[in-house]
Design a protein around this motif. Sequence first.
Motif, short mmCIF file in Angstrom:
data_model
loop_
_atom_site.label_atom_id
_atom_site.label_comp_id
_atom_site.label_asym_id
_atom_site.label_seq_id
_atom_site.Cartn_x
_atom_site.Cartn_y
_atom_site.Cartn_z
N UNK A 145 -19.03 -14.10 -28.74
CA UNK A 145 -19.73 -12.83 -28.83
C UNK A 145 -20.67 -12.59 -27.66
N UNK A 146 -20.99 -13.64 -26.93
CA UNK A 146 -21.86 -13.50 -25.78
C UNK A 146 -21.23 -12.60 -24.72
N UNK A 147 -19.90 -12.68 -24.58
CA UNK A 147 -19.21 -11.83 -23.61
C UNK A 147 -19.37 -10.37 -24.00
N UNK A 148 -19.11 -10.06 -25.27
CA UNK A 148 -19.24 -8.67 -25.73
C UNK A 148 -20.68 -8.20 -25.61
N UNK A 149 -21.64 -9.08 -25.91
CA UNK A 149 -23.04 -8.68 -25.78
C UNK A 149 -23.42 -8.40 -24.33
N UNK A 150 -22.86 -9.16 -23.39
CA UNK A 150 -23.15 -8.93 -21.98
C UNK A 150 -22.60 -7.58 -21.52
N UNK A 151 -21.41 -7.25 -21.97
CA UNK A 151 -20.81 -5.96 -21.61
C UNK A 151 -21.65 -4.83 -22.20
N UNK A 152 -22.00 -4.96 -23.46
CA UNK A 152 -22.80 -3.94 -24.13
C UNK A 152 -24.17 -3.81 -23.47
N UNK A 153 -24.76 -4.93 -23.05
CA UNK A 153 -26.09 -4.90 -22.43
C UNK A 153 -26.09 -4.09 -21.15
N UNK A 154 -24.99 -4.15 -20.40
CA UNK A 154 -24.90 -3.35 -19.16
C UNK A 154 -24.96 -1.87 -19.47
#
Length: 251
Positions: free
Chosen positions: A130-139
């Motif tokens: 989920x860290x990958x999805x959170x990084x995309x969302x954070x951008x």
Amino acid sequence: MGRSRRTLPEELLLLALDPATGTTAQPQSLDLGLAGAQLVELALAGRIAPDGDRIAVVVPRPTGDPTLDCALELLRRRGAPVRAVHWIGGPRLGLRQVYLTHLERCGMVAAVPGQMCGVLPTTRYQATDNEISREIRARLDSAIRTGVPPDPRTAALAALAHAVGLGKHLYPGNEGRSSRSRLRDLIRHDPMGGLVAHAVMDVQNGAGAQPRRGPAATGRQPGPGARPAPQPARGVPMQPHHGSMARAVAH
């Protein structure tokens, strides 16, 4: 193109993946968005460039990504720039599944078999990191919150997310209204992303139809007893026929 960096189609699909249900939001429009995201990724890689409302291949050299290279080769075979709306509006059978399978192969999602109504087999896809999805969302969140012009990749991702209707999935309810509005506004920060996003929305609105040459276009009137040219059903666009494209992308 190195595989250390995720492509825009992969990021768009991860944004659309619901962590609770394992299904993708806006599945019909998402297929159009994935086709559009391929165009933006190829443009970022310097392989294609906008030519008005058309897409032209400028460097036919493969990127190293098989799915992107399939799209690049199909564009090259056209021999002339193609309108973005016609390319995106063409059949894209299995494109979403191609990317889901790719993400599973890369270990970013896991396929979870199940059944619908206790009979029909189904497959859900759960993110394994989920860290990958959170990084995309954070951008996206950062671009929306700060108002600072984002980099072209993030701007294009925002434009595509808006175009396929992910705004309500990412920023639901009345409290998310302002964020959805700012997500839409990010479309202006990347010309290629904006071109493709508008093409995706045009296809959804029925503007991706290829006009047929009827009697009026040829200057000839139909003879006695002639049957009128077929017309598309109300609200259903007539799609260009690219059977080879659909087969190539699906496989």
